[in-house]
Design a protein around this motif. Structure first.
Motif, PDB file in Angstrom:
ATOM      1  N   VAL A  25       0.608  -1.200  -0.082  1.00  0.00           N
ATOM      2  CA  VAL A  25      -0.036  -0.008   0.007  1.00  0.00           C
ATOM      3  C   VAL A  25       0.846   1.256  -0.186  1.00  0.00           C
ATOM      4  CG1 VAL A  25      -0.449   0.311   2.519  1.00  0.00           C
ATOM      5  CG2 VAL A  25      -2.170   0.994   0.947  1.00  0.00           C
ATOM      6  N   THR A  26       1.793   1.169   0.682  1.00  0.00           N
ATOM      7  CA  THR A  26       2.973   2.320   0.661  1.00  0.00           C
ATOM      8  C   THR A  26       3.455   2.653  -1.019  1.00  0.00           C
ATOM      9  OG1 THR A  26       3.461   2.001   2.890  1.00  0.00           O
ATOM     10  CG2 THR A  26       5.012   3.428   1.622  1.00  0.00           C
ATOM     11  N   LEU A  27       3.998   1.652  -1.469  1.00  0.00           N
ATOM     12  CA  LEU A  27       4.316   1.564  -2.654  1.00  0.00           C
ATOM     13  C   LEU A  27       3.301   2.174  -3.696  1.00  0.00           C
ATOM     14  CD1 LEU A  27       6.684  -1.712  -2.871  1.00  0.00           C
ATOM     15  CD2 LEU A  27       7.301   0.514  -3.608  1.00  0.00           C
ATOM     16  N   ARG A  28       1.964   1.700  -3.626  1.00  0.00           N
ATOM     17  CA  ARG A  28       0.880   2.189  -4.472  1.00  0.00           C
ATOM     18  C   ARG A  28       0.871   3.582  -4.107  1.00  0.00           C
ATOM     19  NH1 ARG A  28      -1.852  -1.503  -7.223  1.00  0.00           N
ATOM     20  NH2 ARG A  28      -1.424  -3.706  -6.552  1.00  0.00           N
ATOM     21  N   VAL A  29       0.864   4.013  -3.113  1.00  0.00           N
ATOM     22  CA  VAL A  29       0.871   5.687  -2.719  1.00  0.00           C
ATOM     23  C   VAL A  29       1.889   6.355  -3.326  1.00  0.00           C
ATOM     24  CG1 VAL A  29       0.890   7.321  -1.065  1.00  0.00           C
ATOM     25  CG2 VAL A  29      -0.731   5.493  -0.692  1.00  0.00           C
ATOM     26  N   LEU A  30       2.986   5.703  -3.351  1.00  0.00           N
ATOM     27  CA  LEU A  30       4.260   6.382  -4.044  1.00  0.00           C
ATOM     28  C   LEU A  30       4.136   6.466  -5.383  1.00  0.00           C
ATOM     29  CD1 LEU A  30       7.113   4.886  -1.740  1.00  0.00           C
ATOM     30  CD2 LEU A  30       6.518   7.377  -1.875  1.00  0.00           C
ATOM     31  N   LEU A  31       3.529   5.491  -6.104  1.00  0.00           N
ATOM     32  CA  LEU A  31       3.489   5.215  -7.551  1.00  0.00           C
ATOM     33  C   LEU A  31       2.353   6.235  -8.032  1.00  0.00           C
ATOM     34  CD1 LEU A  31       3.980   1.337  -7.998  1.00  0.00           C
ATOM     35  CD2 LEU A  31       5.152   3.264  -9.108  1.00  0.00           C
ATOM     36  N   GLU A  32       1.304   6.162  -7.298  1.00  0.00           N
ATOM     37  CA  GLU A  32      -0.074   7.035  -7.688  1.00  0.00           C
ATOM     38  C   GLU A  32       0.381   8.504  -7.709  1.00  0.00           C
ATOM     39  OE1 GLU A  32      -3.014   5.602  -5.160  1.00  0.00           O
ATOM     40  OE2 GLU A  32      -3.363   3.888  -6.040  1.00  0.00           O
ATOM     41  N   ASN A  33       1.408   8.740  -6.784  1.00  0.00           N
ATOM     42  CA  ASN A  33       1.663  10.217  -6.472  1.00  0.00           C
ATOM     43  C   ASN A  33       3.135  10.532  -6.838  1.00  0.00           C
ATOM     44  OD1 ASN A  33      -0.714  11.333  -4.925  1.00  0.00           O
ATOM     45  ND2 ASN A  33      -0.271   9.458  -4.073  1.00  0.00           N
ATOM     46  N   ASN A  34       3.864   9.990  -7.669  1.00  0.00           N
ATOM     47  CA  ASN A  34       5.064   9.817  -8.006  1.00  0.00           C
ATOM     48  C   ASN A  34       5.516  11.227  -8.513  1.00  0.00           C
ATOM     49  OD1 ASN A  34       7.844   8.999  -8.065  1.00  0.00           O
ATOM     50  ND2 ASN A  34       7.446   8.453 -10.359  1.00  0.00           N
ATOM     51  N   SER A  35       4.952  12.088  -9.237  1.00  0.00           N
ATOM     52  CA  SER A  35       5.351  13.615  -9.451  1.00  0.00           C
ATOM     53  C   SER A  35       5.075  14.396  -8.362  1.00  0.00           C
ATOM     54  CB  SER A  35       4.345  13.799 -10.801  1.00  0.00           C
ATOM     55  OG  SER A  35       3.090  14.011 -10.429  1.00  0.00           O
ATOM     56  N   LYS A  36       4.657  14.058  -7.363  1.00  0.00           N
ATOM     57  CA  LYS A  36       4.182  15.162  -6.367  1.00  0.00           C
ATOM     58  C   LYS A  36       5.444  15.077  -5.132  1.00  0.00           C
ATOM     59  CE  LYS A  36      -0.709  14.684  -7.051  1.00  0.00           C
ATOM     60  NZ  LYS A  36      -1.901  14.157  -6.568  1.00  0.00           N
ATOM     61  N   HIS A  37       6.403  14.537  -5.178  1.00  0.00           N
ATOM     62  CA  HIS A  37       7.342  14.440  -4.336  1.00  0.00           C
ATOM     63  C   HIS A  37       6.785  14.491  -2.878  1.00  0.00           C
ATOM     64  CE1 HIS A  37       8.860  16.180  -7.959  1.00  0.00           C
ATOM     65  NE2 HIS A  37      10.266  15.554  -7.852  1.00  0.00           N
ATOM     66  N   LEU A  38       6.242  13.343  -2.358  1.00  0.00           N
ATOM     67  CA  LEU A  38       5.492  13.317  -1.043  1.00  0.00           C
ATOM     68  C   LEU A  38       6.455  13.283   0.009  1.00  0.00           C
ATOM     69  CD1 LEU A  38       2.485  10.847  -1.762  1.00  0.00           C
ATOM     70  CD2 LEU A  38       2.408  13.212  -1.911  1.00  0.00           C
ATOM     71  N   SER A  39       6.143  13.893   1.139  1.00  0.00           N
ATOM     72  CA  SER A  39       7.126  13.745   2.339  1.00  0.00           C
ATOM     73  C   SER A  39       6.563  12.428   3.126  1.00  0.00           C
ATOM     74  CB  SER A  39       6.761  15.125   3.546  1.00  0.00           C
ATOM     75  OG  SER A  39       5.686  14.876   3.750  1.00  0.00           O
ATOM     76  N   ALA A  40       7.277  11.978   4.085  1.00  0.00           N
ATOM     77  CA  ALA A  40       6.886  10.854   4.977  1.00  0.00           C
ATOM     78  C   ALA A  40       5.570  11.023   5.526  1.00  0.00           C
ATOM     79  CB  ALA A  40       7.979  10.423   5.847  1.00  0.00           C
ATOM     80  N   GLU A  41       5.261  12.176   6.021  1.00  0.00           N
ATOM     81  CA  GLU A  41       3.765  12.405   6.575  1.00  0.00           C
ATOM     82  C   GLU A  41       2.930  12.621   5.420  1.00  0.00           C
ATOM     83  OE1 GLU A  41       6.662  14.196   7.085  1.00  0.00           O
ATOM     84  OE2 GLU A  41       7.047  13.604   9.050  1.00  0.00           O
ATOM     85  N   ASP A  42       3.184  12.871   4.377  1.00  0.00           N
ATOM     86  CA  ASP A  42       2.388  12.664   2.954  1.00  0.00           C
ATOM     87  C   ASP A  42       1.721  11.520   2.966  1.00  0.00           C
ATOM     88  OD1 ASP A  42       2.233  15.624   2.919  1.00  0.00           O
ATOM     89  OD2 ASP A  42       3.689  15.578   1.158  1.00  0.00           O
TER      90      ASP A  42
END
Length: 152
Positions: A25-42
């Motif tokens: 689920v963490t990987l999916r969130v990173l992949l879905e938002n890859n262009s957004k440069h998410l922080s750990a909290e995001d």
């Protein structure tokens, strides 16, 4: 996305790890938002929406593991917040970034703008470059347009 997940699962297995539901689920969130440069909290907030029982520590551990395995990279843009990007297999360098000082937008520049500089450094200083980062701080087009409108 499924192809990337399969690749990451293989990388984890080769390193002696499993693709647990929390990691997936963490990987999916990173992949879905890859262009957004998410922080750990995001990442945690988005993961929590999909997997409510997950803890912040689990997300942090997952991000650190993925960084250690060079599946993702951690970047800091001078604001004290680490953000995460996927690193493509075989990619030598991180993308360069343009950071708007007005709205905080981060724009990726995928071209390796420093190839010639690397060659000079390696040749003239006998220094083997393994990686580099280039970040420009300025005002994005949208903020410039807003400034132009407000000045009229």
């Amino acid at each position: 996305m499924e192809t990337k997940l399969k690749t990451v699962k293989e990388q984890l297995q080769q390193s002696g790890y499993k693709l647990t539901p929390q990691r997936e689920v963490t990987l999916r969130v990173l992949l879905e938002n890859n262009s957004k440069h998410l922080s750990a909290e995001d990442v945690f907030q988005r993961v929590k929406e999909k997997y409510p029982e997950i803890g912040l520590a689990t997300v942090y551990r997952t991000l650190e593991l993925l960084c250690d395995l060079k599946i993702i990279v951690k970047a800091n843009f001078g604001d004290g917040v680490s953000r995460y990007d996927f690193k493509e297999p075989g990619e030598k360098h991180f993308n360069h970034h343009l950071i708007c000082v007005k709205c905080g937008k981060i724009i990726e520049v995928e071209d390796d703008l420093l190839y010639d500089v690397e060659q000079i450094v390696e040749h003239e200083f006998n220094f083997k470059v393994l990686n580099h980062r280039l970040t420009f701080h300025g005002v994005c087009h949208e903020c410039q347009m807003k400034e132009d409108i407000n000045e009229k």
